[in-house]
Every structure is written in C-alpha cells, then in structure tokens.
Write a protein that holds these residues in place. Structure first.
Motif, PDB file in Angstrom:
ATOM      1  N   TYR A 132      -6.543  27.973   6.317  1.00 66.42           N
ATOM      2  CA  TYR A 132      -5.724  29.170   6.111  1.00 66.42           C
ATOM      3  C   TYR A 132      -4.843  29.081   4.860  1.00 66.42           C
ATOM      4  N   LEU A 133      -4.978  27.984   4.067  1.00 69.28           N
ATOM      5  CA  LEU A 133      -4.203  27.832   2.842  1.00 69.28           C
ATOM      6  C   LEU A 133      -5.115  27.453   1.676  1.00 69.28           C
ATOM      7  N   ASP A 134      -4.711  27.868   0.475  1.00 63.16           N
ATOM      8  CA  ASP A 134      -5.328  27.380  -0.761  1.00 63.16           C
ATOM      9  C   ASP A 134      -4.303  26.502  -1.464  1.00 63.16           C
ATOM     10  N   PHE A 135      -4.745  25.344  -1.996  1.00 63.68           N
ATOM     11  CA  PHE A 135      -3.834  24.338  -2.535  1.00 63.68           C
ATOM     12  C   PHE A 135      -3.904  24.290  -4.063  1.00 63.68           C
ATOM     13  N   SER A 136      -2.740  24.003  -4.646  1.00 62.27           N
ATOM     14  CA  SER A 136      -2.674  23.828  -6.093  1.00 62.27           C
ATOM     15  C   SER A 136      -3.198  22.454  -6.470  1.00 62.27           C
ATOM     16  N   ASP A 137      -3.179  22.179  -7.784  1.00 60.68           N
ATOM     17  CA  ASP A 137      -3.449  20.811  -8.225  1.00 60.68           C
ATOM     18  C   ASP A 137      -2.302  19.923  -7.733  1.00 60.68           C
ATOM     19  N   PRO A 138      -2.578  18.673  -7.325  1.00 62.00           N
ATOM     20  CA  PRO A 138      -1.484  17.801  -6.873  1.00 62.00           C
ATOM     21  C   PRO A 138      -0.513  17.504  -8.010  1.00 62.00           C
ATOM     22  N   TYR A 139       0.774  17.537  -7.716  1.00 59.84           N
ATOM     23  CA  TYR A 139       1.760  17.300  -8.770  1.00 59.84           C
ATOM     24  C   TYR A 139       2.655  16.092  -8.481  1.00 59.84           C
ATOM     25  N   LEU A 140       2.584  15.503  -7.274  1.00 61.21           N
ATOM     26  CA  LEU A 140       3.339  14.303  -6.941  1.00 61.21           C
ATOM     27  C   LEU A 140       2.484  13.409  -6.059  1.00 61.21           C
ATOM     28  N   THR A 141       2.636  12.106  -6.190  1.00 55.24           N
ATOM     29  CA  THR A 141       1.872  11.180  -5.353  1.00 55.24           C
ATOM     30  C   THR A 141       2.702   9.933  -5.079  1.00 55.24           C
ATOM     31  N   SER A 142       2.437   9.305  -3.924  1.00 60.09           N
ATOM     32  CA  SER A 142       3.185   8.113  -3.532  1.00 60.09           C
ATOM     33  C   SER A 142       2.364   7.339  -2.509  1.00 60.09           C
ATOM     34  N   PRO A 143       2.291   5.994  -2.608  1.00 63.60           N
ATOM     35  CA  PRO A 143       1.527   5.224  -1.616  1.00 63.60           C
ATOM     36  C   PRO A 143       2.272   5.143  -0.289  1.00 63.60           C
ATOM     37  N   LEU A 144       1.521   5.005   0.799  1.00 59.92           N
ATOM     38  CA  LEU A 144       2.099   4.817   2.129  1.00 59.92           C
ATOM     39  C   LEU A 144       2.299   3.333   2.391  1.00 59.92           C
ATOM     40  N   VAL A 145       3.486   2.968   2.914  1.00 58.87           N
ATOM     41  CA  VAL A 145       3.825   1.560   3.152  1.00 58.87           C
ATOM     42  C   VAL A 145       4.377   1.405   4.571  1.00 58.87           C
ATOM     43  N   ILE A 146       4.405   0.162   5.057  1.00 57.82           N
ATOM     44  CA  ILE A 146       4.962  -0.170   6.366  1.00 57.82           C
ATOM     45  C   ILE A 146       6.381  -0.699   6.165  1.00 57.82           C
ATOM     46  N   VAL A 147       7.350  -0.142   6.920  1.00 57.29           N
ATOM     47  CA  VAL A 147       8.762  -0.535   6.820  1.00 57.29           C
ATOM     48  C   VAL A 147       9.159  -1.233   8.120  1.00 57.29           C
ATOM     49  N   THR A 148       9.768  -2.421   8.004  1.00 61.93           N
ATOM     50  CA  THR A 148      10.242  -3.162   9.182  1.00 61.93           C
ATOM     51  C   THR A 148      11.645  -3.698   8.906  1.00 61.93           C
ATOM     52  N   ARG A 149      12.219  -4.387   9.897  1.00 61.51           N
ATOM     53  CA  ARG A 149      13.510  -5.052   9.719  1.00 61.51           C
ATOM     54  C   ARG A 149      13.312  -6.407   9.019  1.00 61.51           C
ATOM     55  N   ASP A 150      14.394  -6.881   8.436  1.00 60.60           N
ATOM     56  CA  ASP A 150      14.341  -8.188   7.773  1.00 60.60           C
ATOM     57  C   ASP A 150      13.952  -9.283   8.755  1.00 60.60           C
ATOM     58  N   SER A 151      14.439  -9.163  10.006  1.00 59.25           N
ATOM     59  CA  SER A 151      14.224 -10.223  10.981  1.00 59.25           C
ATOM     60  C   SER A 151      12.886 -10.122  11.701  1.00 59.25           C
ATOM     61  N   SER A 152      12.088  -9.119  11.380  1.00 55.60           N
ATOM     62  CA  SER A 152      10.809  -8.927  12.076  1.00 55.60           C
ATOM     63  C   SER A 152       9.794  -9.982  11.633  1.00 55.60           C
ATOM     64  N   PRO A 153       8.822 -10.282  12.510  1.00 55.71           N
ATOM     65  CA  PRO A 153       7.744 -11.209  12.109  1.00 55.71           C
ATOM     66  C   PRO A 153       6.958 -10.662  10.928  1.00 55.71           C
ATOM     67  N   PHE A 154       6.241 -11.570  10.263  1.00 55.29           N
ATOM     68  CA  PHE A 154       5.477 -11.195   9.076  1.00 55.29           C
ATOM     69  C   PHE A 154       4.374 -10.190   9.430  1.00 55.29           C
ATOM     70  N   ILE A 155       4.259  -9.137   8.634  1.00 57.10           N
ATOM     71  CA  ILE A 155       3.211  -8.125   8.794  1.00 57.10           C
ATOM     72  C   ILE A 155       2.472  -8.002   7.470  1.00 57.10           C
ATOM     73  N   SER A 156       1.154  -8.209   7.551  1.00 56.74           N
ATOM     74  CA  SER A 156       0.357  -8.159   6.332  1.00 56.74           C
ATOM     75  C   SER A 156      -0.369  -6.834   6.163  1.00 56.74           C
ATOM     76  N   GLY A 157      -0.493  -6.041   7.219  1.00 60.65           N
ATOM     77  CA  GLY A 157      -1.201  -4.768   7.140  1.00 60.65           C
ATOM     78  C   GLY A 157      -1.143  -4.049   8.475  1.00 60.65           C
ATOM     79  N   ILE A 158      -1.887  -2.944   8.562  1.00 60.44           N
ATOM     80  CA  ILE A 158      -1.820  -2.122   9.779  1.00 60.44           C
ATOM     81  C   ILE A 158      -2.375  -2.856  10.992  1.00 60.44           C
ATOM     82  N   GLU A 159      -3.253  -3.888  10.794  1.00 56.16           N
ATOM     83  CA  GLU A 159      -3.812  -4.620  11.934  1.00 56.16           C
ATOM     84  C   GLU A 159      -2.719  -5.339  12.731  1.00 56.16           C
ATOM     85  N   ASP A 160      -1.622  -5.690  12.057  1.00 57.36           N
ATOM     86  CA  ASP A 160      -0.528  -6.395  12.736  1.00 57.36           C
ATOM     87  C   ASP A 160       0.372  -5.454  13.539  1.00 57.36           C
TER      88      ASP A 160
END
Length: 730
Positions: A132-160
């Motif tokens: 139901y929408l027509d889209f323009s050319d993309p004008y902004l982009t940003s990668p998706l990242v995982i955010v945790t606490r400093d004290s959290s165990p090590f996370i290397s990717g989404i599998e963790d």
C-alpha cells in the motif's frame, strides 16, 4: 574498580569508528552523481509533477513517535535527521508541511492507508508495506547491533541470544527475523527503543537489538553508562526511506529529485549536527587513519581520567549494583505475584490497545500474552452488561478519575465465555490520561452459584407459601365439611317427612344438590392440603398415561391433535393411580383451554429423566434411584411471565367467572409434591406452554398402602408413614 579495556575499546573506539564507516556510505547516490546533479543548479520537474505540486501546496506528513536521532518529537516539535531532510525537500519544492505529531506507529500506518497522510518521512521497507506504499530511494542507513550490560556474559552474535530475554518494540522486523533464524528468545515488549535500552540497563531484559546510530545516540543522551555494543548482527543494514500512498507517483518522483539535488556538504552538515562523531563525505583512507589516531589519543586521555576517578566510580558502581540487585529482587517478587495470581492484570492505551497482560490470560482468555496484544474490546461479547464497562472506561480516560468496579462478559480464543469483575485506575501524566491499568477477576462460577441460590430461594418461598395456604385450606375444609354434613342430613330427613306432592320438596332437593357441589369443593381442598388418605402402589406409568389419554380423546375437540410419546420400558413408580390420572387430566384440560377455539397440538411425553434432572434437591430419592419425566406441551396462547409464579396458588385463575375454580393447578402441585416429585413450567406468549413433572421411581417392594398419616405441608419432602402393607401378586 577494575578497568575493562575491552569494554572501553568497544564503546570508545570501535563504536565511533563504525559510525564513521557507516555514514561514509551514501546509499543509492555516489559522490560523482551528486556532483553531476548539483551542477544543474535546480530541480528539473516534469509538467505533471508541477501540476500535482501546485494543486497540493500543503502536504500532511508523519513518522515514528520516538526514533532518535532519526525522527522524534520534543514538546510536539519534529526533530531528527529526517526532519532536516524533509525541511530541505519542502523548501526545494515550495511545499508547506502539516505535521501529525505524536501518533503511535500503528496509527501512522492505519491513517496513511485511510488517505490522511501524504508522506511518511522515516520508514523501513517491508513486503507488507509495499502493498500500500511506494518508497523513495533510501537516504539513511545504519547496521543493526546487539546491546547488553557491561556485566553480561560475552556475546559474539545472535546465536548467543538463545533463552535470553530480549527487549523489543512490537510490530518491527526484529522478531520476524529472529523467528526465521530459529533464535528462541523471551520477548519483553516495550513502546520505544529508549524503553528497550532502559530495560537492559535495569536488568529487566538481557539484551536489545537496535540500529547502531539510535543505540549510540540514546546511550549518550540518557547516561546509560552500563551499556555496551556487544556484537553485530547478520542482518542487512537498517535502511530508511520516505514513502507515499499508492497513486502519489508525482510526489514520490519529486521527493527523489529533491534528495538527489542535495550536495554532499548539505548532507554532511545534517549528519554532523545530530551525531556525536562528525565526518566529511568522500573522505580518503589517509583521513580515516588520522581520525583513528586522534581517537586513540583521546582514548589515552580518557584512560588517565578514568584511573584518576576510579576510587569514586568504584563506590558509585557498588551502590548501583546494590540498587540493581534490590530492583531485580523487587521485580522478581512482583513477577511471581503476577504470574501466580488468580487475577488477570493488564494495561491498555486510551485507544484500548492492550500494552501488557499477565499470564493469567491463558486461563481467562485462552491465549498467550503476546496474542492478546490488541484492542480489549475484541474479546468482549454482545452481552448488554458490557455497555456499562465501555461507558466507565471512556469516562475514566476522559476525566482521569477512577470509576466503580463493573462486570464484563469476555469470549476467549477457543470460544469459552467468562464473566469477570473489572477494577481499574487511569494513569494521568501532565493532566492527560496515558494508560488504564487494572485487574480482572473470573466470577463465572460465583454468578452461576448466585443464580442457583436465587432459584432455591424462590422455590423455598413457594413451598412456604403453599404450606401456609394448604394448612388454612385444610382447616376451612374440615369445618365446612361438618357444616355441610348437618345441612345435608337435615335436608334428607326433611325429604322423608314431606309428601311427594309438597312443593317444598323441589327446594330441599336444590339444597341437597348445592350441598353435594360444596362437598366436591371440600374434597378438592382436602386433596390440595393432603389431609386425605392416599394409597400408593408400584405402577407402570406408561400404561397409566395410555389409559388416561384414551379417556381424554372422547372429550377433547377434534381440532386438537394429540401426540403421545411413551417409553414402554420405563421403570415403575410408587404412586396413587387416581391422583396421577387426575394430574394428567388437569394439565391436559388446561392445555386444551389454552388452544381454544383455533385448535393446535397437545404433546404428552413420558421418558426416563436424565442426569441433570436428578441433581434437583427437591426430588426425593431421585439422585439415587432415578426418576421419570412427564412432559405435557401445548401450542396455545402461553402464560404471561408476570403471573407464572402464581399459577399454582389455590383459586387463582385467568378464566371468566363460572368457567373455572382456580384449583386445578393447585391440586396438581399438591399431588406432585405428595409423591416426592417436582413440577416446573416454561411458557412464551403466543407459542404455548410446557409443563414438566419429575416423579421418583419405586424403590420399595411391591406393596399397597392401606392408610397413611397426614402430611399438612403442601410441597413438603416428608415421606408417608406406612401403618399396614400387604404383598401384591406379580
């Protein structure tokens, strides 16, 4: 305090470096292309585009309510990167903007489909939205990242993330992507990315997935110092577009041309204004290394500053850890209460959208909490009691004042209906109701028990009333019978003394006739009050019904059709044959009168009572030995609901004077209860009546009662006392 160099490197060096690399990429337009476009000095619009823009000098725009630094509102004023891009487009095309501020994201998508919005200035592209929408050319982009606490165990990717609690905004792409990749997480739904990061910071969630720019901006703006960028995700960069409803191609192409006309310096100025790390478009690798070197120098300075302040920070950290621990324990206690309470707790927006619901919804609404995230009115039935609930809720939203408790009938996902008692309270901020919180208690069983108590109360009242009337009627009948005996005896003696030709004989004969009529009334009263001897024996009820119907056929008009449906194998009952015949005749005569003069159908049915009938407390011995059910149904005029409670009262009648004594149903009532049974009636005006009689089956050896003590309580449950019995041959 121990200094975590890995954490510092991630947040102070890696993240800004990623941001630099991120914004160096200009999606869809190269530096050379922009240079060529800018060389034209103006936007080249087609005649069709110019006509459309002239006819639409003001366009309506909207976007996410809280999506910094891309798009958000501050005191209802639009801010963010997309706001600056939109201002440039409006100035370039000569447009005026009408901004729909602070709309929830589902409302933005709904209203653009309704045609209320011309341009969404900050949106991600999905397959569903492309319908139901027509889209323009993309004008902004940003990668998706995982955010945790400093004290959290090590996370290397989404599998963790397996088995962890993930804070996420409903109706975004992240849950869909994780489900597609088989990542099993426990969802904590929040209303904005900031709430998601706060949930991680305060240990309500283990992690959040967001685009790098938004996460970095919110962490720095809100002082969430205990958060870190843990790892990247394998998903494509988060691209942002502008979008128009289908059919607005002239506006879409004009927007694309305006975006293409922006110079690299203009884009750089916008981004440097909103991001903590500045950059220049098309920077060379040499500049990149110089920036990294400067960042390293800055990092060294920060390290020395951190070491200098480590003692004070260690103390603050310990206090924060203790606070977080207390908060986690408090939240755990609250979660245990909510998860195990018999009440269902919830909150919903002023638009009635459920934003939280406790696990009790599995029992009440027969669905998982995430399945209940919709308008609560979708669970409401069409029961009229729900109108009061809707009225109270609307009043609470409008006034911000708590309303009295009320009841709702809800229908779960599996179709089961429940009655709940609602107690709720509005949440008011800055004089405006922002949410409704409350609890729902399942009172279905309580309401059912309440109805049963009311029914038993009515039955008890009827029994006591009949007891009083029966006692009075029996006393009057005895006294009246004595008086009649004197009158009748003297009349008979007078007849013996008078010669045949004496004219007084005819008058005395009338006195005798009147006395005999009065005697019949006395017998009816005595039968009603059960102050007559009543012999009982084991009888075949099917044969008794057949014999009685055979007698009735001769007196019932031909315009009335008789249907007799008997179960010939039915169990015998311990009864008085004459009284049962009288019962059937009285009920059938009433049915016939109700169908006069037009005629109709009289249905007489005899069958074994089912288990539900046997649970009736008035049925003597029925639950143990069983019962038979006699149903007499007519298609007559029916009984007015206003008098149904009085039809068994003595001398109550709706017939004209001289056409009925009003004792027929009263005698039926006395006979039924004398046999330890129950009688009930269902009737509807214009559709007829159904009388149902339940009689317990015989449980004693086949005997014949010679005499019985009297039982002065009509409708009582005391059984007759045998004084002499004898065996009846099989």
């Amino acid at each position: 305090m121990k200094f975590d160099i890995g954490h510092f490197f991630t947040n102070c060096i890696l993240v800004p470096t990623l941001i630099i690399g991120l914004w160096f990429t200009n999606v869809g337009h190269s530096y050379a292309q922009n240079t060529a476009d800018n060389a034209t000095g103006s936007i080249q619009l087609t005649p069709t585009e110019k006509v459309w823009l002239d006819s639409h000098p003001t366009i309506t725009i909207a976007g996410p309510r809280s999506f910094p630094p891309f798009h958000y509102y501050e005191k209802s004023k639009l801010k963010g990167l997309s706001a600056d891009y939109t201002k440039f487009i409006a100035d370039s095309l000569g447009l005026k903007l009408r901004i729909l501020a602070d709309l929830p994201w589902p409302q933005v998508l709904k209203r653009v489909r309704q045609g209320d919005i011309d341009l969404i200035i900050c949106i991600a592209k999905t397959a569903d939205r492309e319908t139901y929408l027509d889209f323009s050319d993309p004008y902004l982009t940003s990668p998706l990242v995982i955010v945790t606490r400093d004290s959290s165990p090590f996370i290397s990717g989404i599998e963790d993330l397996h088995g962890k609690t993930l804070a996420m905004v409903p109706k975004t792409l992240v849950p869909e992507w994780l489900s597609r990749d088989g990542i099993d997480v426990s969802s904590l739904y929040v209303q904005s990315p900031l709430q998601g990061l706060e949930a991680v910071s305060f240990s309500r969630a283990d992690a959040a997935i967001d685009n790098l720019a938004t996460a970095n901006y919110l962490i720095h703006q809100n002082g969430l110092a205990n958060l870190k960028i843990a790892a990247p995700t394998p998903y494509d960069d988060y691209r942002l577009y502008m979008a128009v409803p289908k059919g607005h191609q002239e506006l879409l192409t004009s927007v694309n041309k305006a975006l293409a006309s922006m110079s690299s310096q203009q884009k750089s100025d916008i981004r440097n204004h909103w991001l903590s790390v500045k950059y220049d478009y098309g920077v060379s690798p040499k500049d990149v290394f110089r920036y990294i070197f400067l960042i390293l120098l800055f990092a060294l300075g920060v390290i020395f500053a951190l070491l200098f302040r480590s003692h004070r920070l260690a103390k603050e950290t310990q206090e924060r850890i203790a606070t977080e621990k207390a908060l986690r324990e408090s939240e755990e206690k609250l979660r245990n209460i909510l998860d195990n309470s018999t009440n269902m707790y919830y909150s919903h927006s002023p638009d009635h959208e459920i934003t939280y619901i406790s696990p009790r919804c599995r029992q009440i609404l027969q669905c998982e909490p995430e399945e209940a995230m919709k308008r609560w009115t979708e669970f409401a039935t069409d029961n009229p009691i729900n109108l009061k609930g809707v009225e109270y809720t609307e009043k609470a939203i409008k006034t911000g004042q708590r309303q009295p408790p009320y009841e709702l009938e809800l229908k779960g996902n599996e179709g089961r209906k429940v009655i709940v008692e609602i107690r709720e309270h509005p949440v008011v901020k800055n004089g405006r109701t922002v949410a409704i919180v409350g609890s729902a208690t399942d009172i279905t069983k309580h309401k059912k028990a309440e109805k049963e108590r009311e029914a038993l109360h009515r039955q008890l009242f009827q029994a006591r009333k009949m007891e009083s009337i029966g006692t009075l009627a029996g006393g009057i009948a005895h006294e009246f019978n004595n008086i009649l005996g004197i009158i009748l005896g003297n009349a008979q003696l007078a007849m013996l003394d008078l010669p045949e030709e004496n004219p007084a004989r005819s008058r005395i004969n009338e006195i005798q006739t009147a006395c005999l009529r009065a005697k019949e009334v006395v017998l009816e009263l005595l039968s009603f009050s059960r102050q007559t001897k009543q012999g009982k024996q084991l009888l075949n009820p099917a044969k008794l019904v057949n014999d009685t119907v055979r007698l009735l056929r001769a007196s019932i008009p031909s315009s009335i059709k008789i249907l007799c449906q008997n179960d010939e194998s039915i169990q015998p009952i311990n009864a008085n044959a004459t009284q049962i015949q009288q019962l059937i005749i009285n009920l059938c005569n009433n049915a016939v009168r109700a169908m006069e003069p037009g005629g109709g159908t009289l249905t007489i049915c005899l069958e074994t009572a089912d288990a539900h009938d046997l649970k009736m407390p008035e049925l003597e011995g029925g639950s143990a030995a069983g019962a038979v059910r006699l149903t007499i149904e007519d298609t007559g005029t029916g009984i007015d609901p206003g008098i149904q409670d009085r039809i068994f009262d003595p001398y109550f009648t709706t017939k004209d004077v001289g056409k009925g004594s009003g004792m027929g149903l009263a005698i039926v009532h006395g006979i039924v209860h004398n046999h330890g049974g129950v009688i009930s009636v269902k009737s509807e005006i214009g559709r007829g009546s159904v009388f149902t009689v339940l009689l317990p089956v015989g449980t004693t050896p086949t005997t014949e009662e010679v005499s019985a003590d009297t039982d002065p309580v009509p409708g009582g449950t005391e059984s007759l006392k045998f004084t002499q019995t004898k065996k009846i041959p099989d």
